[in-house]
Scaffold this active site. Structure first.
Site: not given
Length: 138
Positions: A1-3, A39, A71
């Protein structure tokens, strides 16, 4: 899920940009306890639109400077973050001969409610599944 967002001056090869993306991805997983979800956005800028202080804090940056911004959920300790910075810089230096001084990081840690992975749903409002977190970093 990190961007992950990676910014650099335009003109580098696809292989160069992909190497940066791969190193950041691998080291996020290894050092920050993030899941293996990918991502990433790589943005190239004209040199006149890529502004940085070339000698802030006595660190001398060149036009090959890159910005790496992440993020992610705040599951990593300060020591893990420091290990991440060093591992990325060392591997980019080894693989691309990128100067260590030319790698600039900025990490944003966010709460679970700050994510929607699609469909307009607050994905983690009911908690983050344990398989999305490294239990050694919580």
């Amino acid at each position: 899920m990190p961007l992950a967002r990676i910014d650099l001056v335009e003109g580098k090869s696809v292989e160069y940009r992909q190497t940066i993306a791969n190193v950041v991805y691998d080291k996020m997983i290894e050092h920050l306890g993030v899941p293996e979800d990918r991502f990433q956005v790589i943005t190239e800028h004209k040199i006149e639109n890529f502004l940085y202080d070339p000698d802030y804090l006595g660190i001398y940056r060149s036009e090959n400077c890159i910005f790496i911004q992440l993020d992610f959920l705040d599951v990593a300790s300060p020591e893990q973050k420091a290990g991440f910075y060093k591992a990325v810089v060392d591997e980019l230096h080894e693989k691309l001969h990128l100067r260590r001084e030319d790698v600039f990081f900025n990490l944003f840690t966010v709460a679970p409610a700050d994510w929607s992975m699609g469909n307009g749903v607050a994905t983690y409002n009911n908690g983050v599944p344990t398989d999305r977190l490294d239990p050694n970093s919580v």
